[in-house]
Design an enzyme around this catalytic site. Structure first.
Site, PDB file in Angstrom:
ATOM      1  CG  HIS A 181     -27.671 -29.284  42.312  1.00 43.95           C
ATOM      2  ND1 HIS A 181     -28.476 -28.385  41.657  1.00 43.95           N
ATOM      3  CD2 HIS A 181     -27.224 -30.152  41.354  1.00 43.95           C
ATOM      4  CE1 HIS A 181     -28.514 -28.693  40.362  1.00 43.95           C
ATOM      5  NE2 HIS A 181     -27.754 -29.747  40.155  1.00 43.95           N
ATOM      6  CB  CYS A 202     -23.695 -31.159  39.421  1.00 46.61           C
ATOM      7  SG  CYS A 202     -25.256 -31.317  38.557  1.00 46.61           S
TER       8      CYS A 202
HETATM    9  C1  11C Z   1     -29.154 -31.304  36.484  1.00 45.99           C
HETATM   10  N1  11C Z   1     -27.486 -32.896  37.241  1.00 45.99           N
HETATM   11  O1  11C Z   1     -29.043 -30.701  37.553  1.00 45.99           O
HETATM   12  C2  11C Z   1     -28.124 -32.342  36.080  1.00 45.99           C
HETATM   13  C3  11C Z   1     -27.187 -31.692  35.112  1.00 45.99           C
HETATM   14  O2  11C Z   1     -25.073 -35.633  33.676  1.00 45.99           O
HETATM   15  O3  11C Z   1     -23.817 -33.882  33.779  1.00 45.99           O
HETATM   16  C4  11C Z   1     -25.934 -32.464  34.788  1.00 45.99           C
HETATM   17  C5  11C Z   1     -26.147 -33.570  33.813  1.00 45.99           C
HETATM   18  C6  11C Z   1     -24.935 -34.415  33.742  1.00 45.99           C
HETATM   19  O4  11C Z   1     -30.048 -31.099  35.682  1.00 45.99           O
END
Ligand code: 11C
Ligand code: A2P
Length: 337
Positions: free
Chosen positions: A242, A121
């Site tokens: 995010h 993401c």
């Molecule tokens: C998080 N980005 O925010 C991570 C979740 O490799 O798809 C996604 C983990 C992935 O914790």
């Protein structure tokens, strides 16, 4: 696959909202939630326990149930003729697996051998904002610091933040913590009233896996192995959305207005940048929306080719479910399925 999870629920919403041309659909998860009811386009479905046979007759399988489940079931789905769009990190860096953000590299979809990977993401929202700058001005170095929501760590982490936040700040340090920074880690820290500079486990080079995903995936998606990328990933007590502080050095030296114009014209990206009226993106406002929002665009005070910007997007939407559904849509548009 993973229909009851944080991303799985969003995938269902996106398929409904975008009126994806669904003939038949099934919702798969573990035996724990088999039998649960899910509403889709006015009809009630029951969640089924995933088995290899679940994929008989399936054209497109959207996966978001964790890497080990993808490793176990994606080959079974491919064997039965499905194309898997996988939202885990299981296959992302495999050479024969395209890693796709449709606004950036839709042409890679056609190279698939049964599996197409959906990037992490935090990578997706950053490359959406960087691609127009790459196209118009060329990219040099990128330094990103993230401010990531707990929904990235799944439903369990959302529940833990809500429970901890409902308690008193005076007892925050002693709050029970089981999910973050990583469920399987030895030590856990409370996230309410806190900031944790660890997302996923540490690799041998001192960067976390999340940071290395941002570095390696960005190079792969943008087809530039030499692109200089550094990342620091931090978890905040935000439920969803995010945020990223991105510093980018360009090959050309455009004006700040030219950079803003490039961002404003980019697909899937919305410029939200009016400091005189305190207008800038924030995760609370981006939650549930499709766009990648960009604001606080400034020229570096020492380097005329350097620019700072603030990039916000809903990690469950564009960061996961929407991007997966857009890959499926692009396959149809490109006659790949
Ligand atoms: C998080 N980005 O925010 C991570 C979740 O490799 O798809 C996604 C983990 C992935 O914790
Ligand atoms: P379940 O509800 O049955 O546990 P999240 O990342 O939000 O925690 O969601 C994880 C998703 O992956 C859930 O839908 C979860 O289903 C699913 N899942 C977990 N383990 C399995 C498994 N062994 N087989 C199929 N789905 C699984």
């Amino acid at each position: 696959m993973g229909a009851t999870g944080a991303v799985g629920q969003q995938m269902k919403e996106q398929l409904e909202k975008r009126d994806f041309p669904v003939g038949t659909i099934k919702f798969l998860a573990s035996s724990r939630s088999a039998g649960q009811e899910i509403e889709f386009k006015g009809k009630t479905y029951r969640v089924e326990e995933a088995t290899p046979e679940s994929f008989e007759g399936v054209d497109i399988a959207l996966f978001s149930a964790g890497g080990s489940i993808s490793e176990q079931f994606a080959p079974e789905a491919v064997k039965r003729g499905a194309v898997v769009i996988d939202n885990t990190s299981a296959f992302r860096m495999n050479e024969d697996v395209p890693l796709v953000v449709p606004e950036v590299n839709p042409e890679d979809i056609g190279k698939h051998n049964g599996i197409i990977a959906n990037p992490n993401c935090s990578t997706i929202q950053m490359v959406c904002a960087l691609q127009p700058l790459k196209d118009q001005f060329g990219l040099g170095k990128i330094v990103v610091s993230t401010y990531q929501a707990v929904s990235g760590a799944g439903v369990g982490a959302i529940n833990e933040l809500k429970e901890q936040a409902a308690a008193d700040f005076d007892h925050a340090k002693d709050a029970e913590a089981k999910m973050l920074p990583v469920k399987s880690a030895e030590r856990h820290y409370p996230i309410a009233f806190n900031a944790i500079p660890q997302i996923d486990k540490f690799t041998d080079n001192g960067y976390t896996f999340e940071e290395m995903k941002m570095i390696n995936e960005t190079k792969k998606i943008m087809h530039d192995e030499k692109l200089a990328v550094a990342a620091t990933c931090v978890r905040l007590p935000v439920v969803t959305g995010h945020s990223e502080s991105v510093y980018v050095e360009l090959e050309a030296a455009p004006t700040v207005e030219e950079v803003k114009q490039a961002i404003a014209n980019a697909p899937g990206v919305e410029l939200m940048d009016d400091p005189s009226n305190q207008v800038y993106p924030m995760p609370l406002m981006a939650a549930g929306l499709d766009e990648v929002f960009v604001g606080r665009i400034r020229q570096d005070l020492d380097n005329p080719r350097g620019f700072h910007m603030w990039v916000v997007s809903d990690n469950l939407v564009k960061g996961a479910a929407l991007n997966s559904v857009q890959i499926a849509e692009s396959m149809i548009q490109q006659n790949i399925i």
